[in-house]
Scaffold this motif. Structure first.
Motif, PDB file in Angstrom:
ATOM      1  N   ALA A 100       0.112   4.589  -5.871  1.00  0.00           N
ATOM      2  CA  ALA A 100      -0.443   5.398  -5.601  1.00  0.00           C
ATOM      3  C   ALA A 100      -1.221   4.932  -7.233  1.00  0.00           C
ATOM      4  N   ASN A 101      -2.920   5.356  -7.121  1.00  0.00           N
ATOM      5  CA  ASN A 101      -3.512   5.403  -8.117  1.00  0.00           C
ATOM      6  C   ASN A 101      -3.529   6.070  -9.321  1.00  0.00           C
ATOM      7  N   ALA A 102      -3.762   5.999 -10.787  1.00  0.00           N
ATOM      8  CA  ALA A 102      -2.753   6.751 -11.482  1.00  0.00           C
ATOM      9  C   ALA A 102      -3.743   7.641 -12.213  1.00  0.00           C
ATOM     10  N   LEU A 103      -4.643   8.116 -11.441  1.00  0.00           N
ATOM     11  CA  LEU A 103      -5.192   9.458 -11.507  1.00  0.00           C
ATOM     12  C   LEU A 103      -3.990   9.918 -11.094  1.00  0.00           C
ATOM     13  N   ALA A 104      -4.181   9.895  -9.839  1.00  0.00           N
ATOM     14  CA  ALA A 104      -3.098  10.854  -9.206  1.00  0.00           C
ATOM     15  C   ALA A 104      -2.245  11.136 -10.254  1.00  0.00           C
ATOM     16  N   ALA A 134      -5.715  12.708  -0.082  1.00  0.00           N
ATOM     17  CA  ALA A 134      -6.281  11.426   0.847  1.00  0.00           C
ATOM     18  C   ALA A 134      -5.835  10.515   1.288  1.00  0.00           C
ATOM     19  N   GLY A 135      -5.561   9.809   2.114  1.00  0.00           N
ATOM     20  CA  GLY A 135      -5.613   8.070   1.712  1.00  0.00           C
ATOM     21  C   GLY A 135      -4.413   7.930   1.003  1.00  0.00           C
ATOM     22  N   ASP A 136      -4.430   6.945   0.443  1.00  0.00           N
ATOM     23  CA  ASP A 136      -3.017   6.274  -0.544  1.00  0.00           C
ATOM     24  C   ASP A 136      -2.524   7.470  -1.614  1.00  0.00           C
ATOM     25  N   VAL A 150       2.496   6.414   5.850  1.00  0.00           N
ATOM     26  CA  VAL A 150       2.160   5.777   4.817  1.00  0.00           C
ATOM     27  C   VAL A 150       1.000   4.970   4.042  1.00  0.00           C
ATOM     28  N   MET A 151       1.018   4.240   3.147  1.00  0.00           N
ATOM     29  CA  MET A 151      -0.277   3.730   2.918  1.00  0.00           C
ATOM     30  C   MET A 151      -1.398   3.211   3.832  1.00  0.00           C
ATOM     31  N   SER A 152      -1.522   3.705   4.410  1.00  0.00           N
ATOM     32  CA  SER A 152      -2.396   2.739   5.689  1.00  0.00           C
ATOM     33  C   SER A 152      -3.743   2.995   6.094  1.00  0.00           C
ATOM     34  N   CYS A 153      -4.080   2.250   6.837  1.00  0.00           N
ATOM     35  CA  CYS A 153      -5.446   2.891   7.627  1.00  0.00           C
ATOM     36  C   CYS A 153      -5.540   3.592   8.415  1.00  0.00           C
ATOM     37  N   GLN A 154      -4.853   3.001   9.165  1.00  0.00           N
ATOM     38  CA  GLN A 154      -4.321   4.053  10.406  1.00  0.00           C
ATOM     39  C   GLN A 154      -4.194   5.894   9.585  1.00  0.00           C
ATOM     40  N   HIS A 155      -3.253   5.879   8.130  1.00  0.00           N
ATOM     41  CA  HIS A 155      -3.405   7.079   7.882  1.00  0.00           C
ATOM     42  C   HIS A 155      -4.107   7.734   7.147  1.00  0.00           C
ATOM     43  N   LEU A 215      -4.876  -8.194  19.296  1.00  0.00           N
ATOM     44  CA  LEU A 215      -4.743  -6.442  18.935  1.00  0.00           C
ATOM     45  C   LEU A 215      -5.634  -6.946  17.701  1.00  0.00           C
ATOM     46  N   LYS A 216      -4.591  -7.783  16.661  1.00  0.00           N
ATOM     47  CA  LYS A 216      -4.956  -6.980  15.220  1.00  0.00           C
ATOM     48  C   LYS A 216      -6.380  -7.036  15.285  1.00  0.00           C
ATOM     49  N   ARG A 217      -7.049  -8.743  15.951  1.00  0.00           N
ATOM     50  CA  ARG A 217      -8.811  -8.484  15.495  1.00  0.00           C
ATOM     51  C   ARG A 217      -9.082  -7.659  15.858  1.00  0.00           C
TER      52      ARG A 217
HETATM   53  C1  LIG Z   1      -3.640  -6.462   1.012  1.00  0.00           C
HETATM   54  C2  LIG Z   1      -3.258  -5.145   2.156  1.00  0.00           C
HETATM   55  C3  LIG Z   1      -3.373  -5.348   3.854  1.00  0.00           C
HETATM   56  C4  LIG Z   1      -3.220  -4.358   4.127  1.00  0.00           C
HETATM   57  N1  LIG Z   1      -3.302  -4.625   5.375  1.00  0.00           N
HETATM   58  C5  LIG Z   1      -3.186  -2.928   6.370  1.00  0.00           C
HETATM   59  C6  LIG Z   1      -2.923  -2.970   7.509  1.00  0.00           C
HETATM   60  O1  LIG Z   1      -3.385  -4.218   7.956  1.00  0.00           O
HETATM   61  N2  LIG Z   1      -3.336  -2.155   8.222  1.00  0.00           N
HETATM   62  C7  LIG Z   1      -3.123  -0.679   7.503  1.00  0.00           C
HETATM   63  O2  LIG Z   1      -3.465  -0.132   8.600  1.00  0.00           O
HETATM   64  N3  LIG Z   1      -3.422  -0.698   5.982  1.00  0.00           N
HETATM   65  C8  LIG Z   1      -3.783  -1.598   5.377  1.00  0.00           C
HETATM   66  N4  LIG Z   1      -3.073  -1.407   4.150  1.00  0.00           N
HETATM   67  C9  LIG Z   1      -3.699  -0.374   3.442  1.00  0.00           C
HETATM   68  C10 LIG Z   1      -5.280   0.286   3.019  1.00  0.00           C
HETATM   69  O3  LIG Z   1      -6.156  -0.721   2.617  1.00  0.00           O
HETATM   70  C11 LIG Z   1      -5.358   1.237   2.118  1.00  0.00           C
HETATM   71  O4  LIG Z   1      -3.964   2.120   3.183  1.00  0.00           O
HETATM   72  C12 LIG Z   1      -6.695   2.112   2.556  1.00  0.00           C
HETATM   73  O5  LIG Z   1      -7.008   1.324   2.626  1.00  0.00           O
HETATM   74  C13 LIG Z   1      -6.250   3.808   1.488  1.00  0.00           C
HETATM   75  O6  LIG Z   1      -7.643   3.782   1.797  1.00  0.00           O
HETATM   76  P1  LIG Z   1      -7.718   5.001   0.483  1.00  0.00           P
HETATM   77  O7  LIG Z   1      -9.623   5.117   1.232  1.00  0.00           O
HETATM   78  O8  LIG Z   1      -6.981   5.674   0.160  1.00  0.00           O
HETATM   79  O9  LIG Z   1      -7.962   3.874  -0.784  1.00  0.00           O
HETATM   80  P2  LIG Z   1      -8.886   2.727  -0.647  1.00  0.00           P
HETATM   81  O10 LIG Z   1      -8.861   1.688   0.577  1.00  0.00           O
HETATM   82  O11 LIG Z   1      -8.503   1.320  -1.730  1.00  0.00           O
HETATM   83  O12 LIG Z   1     -10.110   3.352  -1.486  1.00  0.00           O
HETATM   84  C14 LIG Z   1     -10.277   3.149  -2.934  1.00  0.00           C
HETATM   85  C15 LIG Z   1     -11.551   2.942  -3.303  1.00  0.00           C
HETATM   86  O13 LIG Z   1     -11.576   3.986  -4.592  1.00  0.00           O
HETATM   87  C16 LIG Z   1     -12.108   3.046  -5.825  1.00  0.00           C
HETATM   88  N5  LIG Z   1     -11.610   3.505  -7.139  1.00  0.00           N
HETATM   89  C17 LIG Z   1     -10.721   3.996  -7.476  1.00  0.00           C
HETATM   90  N6  LIG Z   1     -10.613   4.390  -9.013  1.00  0.00           N
HETATM   91  C18 LIG Z   1     -11.711   4.946  -8.808  1.00  0.00           C
HETATM   92  C19 LIG Z   1     -12.299   5.549  -9.775  1.00  0.00           C
HETATM   93  N7  LIG Z   1     -11.722   6.123 -10.991  1.00  0.00           N
HETATM   94  N8  LIG Z   1     -13.735   5.869  -9.481  1.00  0.00           N
HETATM   95  C20 LIG Z   1     -14.214   6.388  -8.577  1.00  0.00           C
HETATM   96  N9  LIG Z   1     -13.816   5.081  -7.601  1.00  0.00           N
HETATM   97  C21 LIG Z   1     -12.185   4.477  -7.623  1.00  0.00           C
HETATM   98  C22 LIG Z   1     -12.029   2.200  -5.425  1.00  0.00           C
HETATM   99  O14 LIG Z   1     -12.096   1.096  -6.203  1.00  0.00           O
HETATM  100  C23 LIG Z   1     -12.012   1.726  -3.173  1.00  0.00           C
HETATM  101  O15 LIG Z   1     -13.004   1.669  -3.110  1.00  0.00           O
HETATM  102  C24 LIG Z   1      -3.860  -3.204   3.483  1.00  0.00           C
HETATM  103  C25 LIG Z   1      -3.372  -2.817   2.203  1.00  0.00           C
HETATM  104  C26 LIG Z   1      -3.456  -3.643   1.246  1.00  0.00           C
HETATM  105  C27 LIG Z   1      -3.665  -4.004  -0.271  1.00  0.00           C
END
Ligand SMILES: Cc1cc2nc3c(=O)[nH]c(=O)nc-3n(C[C@H](O)[C@H](O)[C@H](O)COP(=O)(O)OP(=O)(O)OC[C@H]3O[C@@H](n4cnc5c(N)ncnc54)[C@H](O)[C@@H]3O)c2cc1C
Length: 246
Positions: A100-104, A134-136, A150-155, A215-217
């Motif tokens: 998770a981002n260090a800010l957490a 939310a998110g990751d 889990v850390m995923s777009c889906q969630h 499906l992936k596409r």
């Molecule tokens: C290589 C890879 C492949 C993946 N493939 C899949 C997949 O096929 N299917 C799937 O479901 N998930 C996949 N994931 C996971 C998915 O990308 C993440 O779970 C999702 O993007 C999380 O969304 P988020 O908005 O929490 O974080 P992010 O999408 O990482 O967005 C966070 C945003 O915050 C910005 N940010 C960070 N720190 C700061 C700050 N201090 N101030 C302002 N902005 C900041 C970042 O620049 C970024 O734009 C993959 C991840 C990786 C790394």
């Protein structure tokens, strides 16, 4: 090329590399792609369901796998494993885990092993109720059975909808929403071989090969694609009760 880490990202990276390297160096190039994974099995978090398909695909693509091997150092000549063995590599790709981002860490309350904040059902940080997560950066229950996001777009997409709605709703005194996402699927890209699509937390294989790749596409270009720059379309997709796939 050594891919350090045989999880989701390492498998997807390695599966795509042979064709990319041949595109650069030619069809007759002597290329070698090796995944080094510390666990006893490839894709340890993916479980046994999709593993035979993953092994079949990586085998067909010529990707080598080394399990029960932990990378302890990387330098310009390759990787060194715990125990001292050196594997020469022109390129090393590090895919050994997400955090998770260090800010957490600055938000008080319980954090899980990824550094994610544990939240309540409405996505408030456990000990900082004015902060919605939310998110990751959140560990939230997806159902009443003990499964967590889990850390995923889906969630991340659903978590974002609910957290955003709740932050605004609370400010204006409207009802907040509970996060719930009992359906879980996985679609792992396997390069030119195709993909593998599973359903459920036990990851039962439903589609494989080119059928799963189609499906992936669709997932990457339509389902999780950002909405058009249109206010009504964006707000419709922001509904906290919106379900991507019923
Ligand atoms: C290589 C890879 C492949 C993946 N493939 C899949 C997949 O096929 N299917 C799937 O479901 N998930 C996949 N994931 C996971 C998915 O990308 C993440 O779970 C999702 O993007 C999380 O969304 P988020 O908005 O929490 O974080 P992010 O999408 O990482 O967005 C966070 C945003 O915050 C910005 N940010 C960070 N720190 C700061 C700050 N201090 N101030 C302002 N902005 C900041 C970042 O620049 C970024 O734009 C993959 C991840 C990786 C790394």
């Amino acid at each position: 090329m050594v891919v350090a880490g045989g999880g989701f990202t390492g498998i997807e990276t390695a599966a795509d590399m042979p064709q990319r390297l041949r595109a650069v160096f030619g069809d007759s190039a002597d290329i070698r792609v090796l995944i080094v994974e510390q666990a006893a099995d490839i894709g340890p978090d993916l479980g046994p369901g999709p593993r035979p398909v993953i092994l079949e695909a990586l085998g067909a693509l010529g990707v080598e796998i080394r399990t029960s091997a932990r990378v302890s150092a990387i330098d310009a000549t390759g990787v060194t494993l715990e125990g001292g063995e050196h594997i020469a590599a022109a390129t090393v790709v590090w895919t050994a885990g997400a955090r998770a981002n260090a800010l957490a860490a600055q938000v008080p309350g319980e954090h899980d092993r990824y550094g994610r904040l544990v939240s309540d059902a409405e996505l408030r940080a456990s000990e900082a109720p004015a902060i919605f997560v939310a998110g990751d950066v959140v560990q939230a229950a997806t159902d009443d059975l003990g499964n967590v996001a889990v850390m995923s777009c889906q969630h991340a997409l659903s978590l974002g909808r609910v957290a955003g709605h709740n932050a605004a709703a609370e400010l204006v005194g409207l009802p907040t929403a509970r996060y719930s996402q009992p359906k879980y699927v996985t679609c792992l890209d396997l390069g030119p071989w195709g993909a593998v699509y599973t359903e459920g937390w036990d990851r039962q294989v439903k589609l494989r090969g080119q059928e799963a790749k189609a499906l992936k596409r669709a997932i990457n270009t339509q389902w999780i694609y950002p909405p058009a720059a249109d206010r009504d379309a964006a707000l419709a997709l922001a509904d906290p009760y919106y379900v991507i796939v019923p």
